[in-house]
Design a protein around this motif. Structure first.
Motif, PDB file in Angstrom:
ATOM      1  N   VAL A 129      32.408  46.053  39.066  1.00  0.00           N
ATOM      2  CA  VAL A 129      32.613  46.426  37.665  1.00  0.00           C
ATOM      3  C   VAL A 129      31.850  45.480  36.749  1.00  0.00           C
ATOM      4  O   VAL A 129      31.145  45.900  35.826  1.00  0.00           O
ATOM      5  N   ASP A 133      28.484  46.360  34.373  1.00  0.00           N
ATOM      6  CA  ASP A 133      28.493  46.095  32.937  1.00  0.00           C
ATOM      7  C   ASP A 133      27.441  45.058  32.562  1.00  0.00           C
ATOM      8  O   ASP A 133      26.753  45.193  31.557  1.00  0.00           O
ATOM      9  N   VAL A 264      35.326  45.422  29.347  1.00  0.00           N
ATOM     10  CA  VAL A 264      35.075  45.844  30.727  1.00  0.00           C
ATOM     11  C   VAL A 264      35.007  44.632  31.646  1.00  0.00           C
ATOM     12  O   VAL A 264      35.546  44.633  32.758  1.00  0.00           O
ATOM     13  N   GLY A 268      37.323  43.596  34.839  1.00  0.00           N
ATOM     14  CA  GLY A 268      36.777  43.185  36.136  1.00  0.00           C
ATOM     15  C   GLY A 268      37.259  41.810  36.532  1.00  0.00           C
ATOM     16  O   GLY A 268      37.574  41.562  37.702  1.00  0.00           O
TER      17      GLY A 268
END
Length: 300
Positions: A129, A133, A264, A268
């Motif tokens: 993740v 990103d 984000v 993560g």
């Protein structure tokens, strides 16, 4: 743990979290490989006078020096110099838990527990993740360098387990000393003698302070306090405090460097910390000696 020893554990993980900010500051004054060499040189030179000869076979000192000192820290410093934020580096580097369990299973035939497998999967999802990103908002190559540094740290952990050094401070001092020549050689080849000499000529108190903090405060003081706690308590009581390093690293990056963290990446980060907790923390079964828990946690 006694309250004062809890305070010591929190102090150590705070030092190790701030260490990433100090690395970022030091990279303004030094080329990354040269900076890493200076860190180990300053940590090793005075300490070698007091720790005596290595207490394990030289092959293990050399192996860990190459994996940990040269590869892990070399890649970390390169990744941070290439744009990886201090706070995010402190988090991603802790994926070494994932790689340590993996390499221990392959090389040492240590069967991972179900909780470790679940934790590794959750942490891996968190890393993916963050990578996806970060690939949009920053240089993916810098991120991958830090991940590779975590891979090297996992190999170093497995080698350390095989070595079983009876004196951890003696071991880390000699590892630091043997890491200096390869790092200096790599710096001369890839960064150039002119860049290294220019950094020394333009040396500032900020650069000196960064080297001294990383060498003496983070490495010698932090490592010494950590091993003091491990000698007094079971690993299962001490090791989980290491999960706070990414927290203190990201917080200090935000407070001291103004680093911003996307929602984000925070999500993560939560997955990575949760996964590492599942892979690291283990309850001692009734009748199980403390030494067995120490071995399960990878501590000698």
């Amino acid at each position: 743990m006694k309250p004062r020893h809890v305070a010591l554990a929190v102090l150590v993980v705070t030092i190790w979290g701030i260490n990433f900010v100090v690395i970022k500051v030091g990279l303004r004054d030094f080329p990354p490989l040269f900076f890493s060499a200076l860190r180990f040189l300053v940590a090793a030179v005075p300490a070698l006078l007091f720790v005596g000869a290595p207490k394990v076979a030289w092959r293990w000192v050399v192996a860990v020096a190459l994996a940990l000192g040269v590869t892990k820290f070399g890649l970390l410093f390169l990744g941070m110099a290439a744009g990886m934020p201090a706070g995010l580096s402190s988090l991603v580097l802790q994926s070494q838990v994932f790689f340590t369990v993996l390499f221990a299973a392959v090389l040492l035939r240590e069967r991972p527990r179900p909780a470790q497998l679940v934790g590794m999967t959750v942490a891996a999802v968190g890393i993916v993740v963050i990578a996806l990103d970060y690939g949009v908002g920053g240089p993916l190559s810098a991120f991958l360098l830090v991940v590779l540094g975590a891979v090297a740290w996992g190999l170093a952990n497995v080698a350390t387990r095989r070595a079983q050094p009876p004196d951890q401070l003696n071991f880390i001092v000699w590892v630091s000393a043997l890491a200096v020549p390869p790092l200096l050689g790599l710096s001369l080849v890839f960064e150039g003698a002119a860049a290294d000499l220019a950094a020394l000529r333009a040396l500032t108190w900020t650069g000196v302070g960064a080297v001294l903090f990383i060498a003496w405060v983070s490495t010698l003081l932090g490592f010494g306090l950590w091993n003091f706690l491990l000698r007094r308590y079971e690993a299962s009581a001490v090791v989980p405090f290491a999960l706070l390093v990414p927290v203190t690293g990201m917080l200090s990056g935000w407070l001291l460097l103004g680093e911003t963290t996307m929602a984000v990446r925070l999500a993560g980060a939560g997955l990575v910390v949760l996964g590492m907790a599942a892979a690291t923390v283990r309850r001692r079964a009734p009748g199980t000696p403390a030494r067995a828990v120490d071995a399960a946690a990878g501590v000698r």
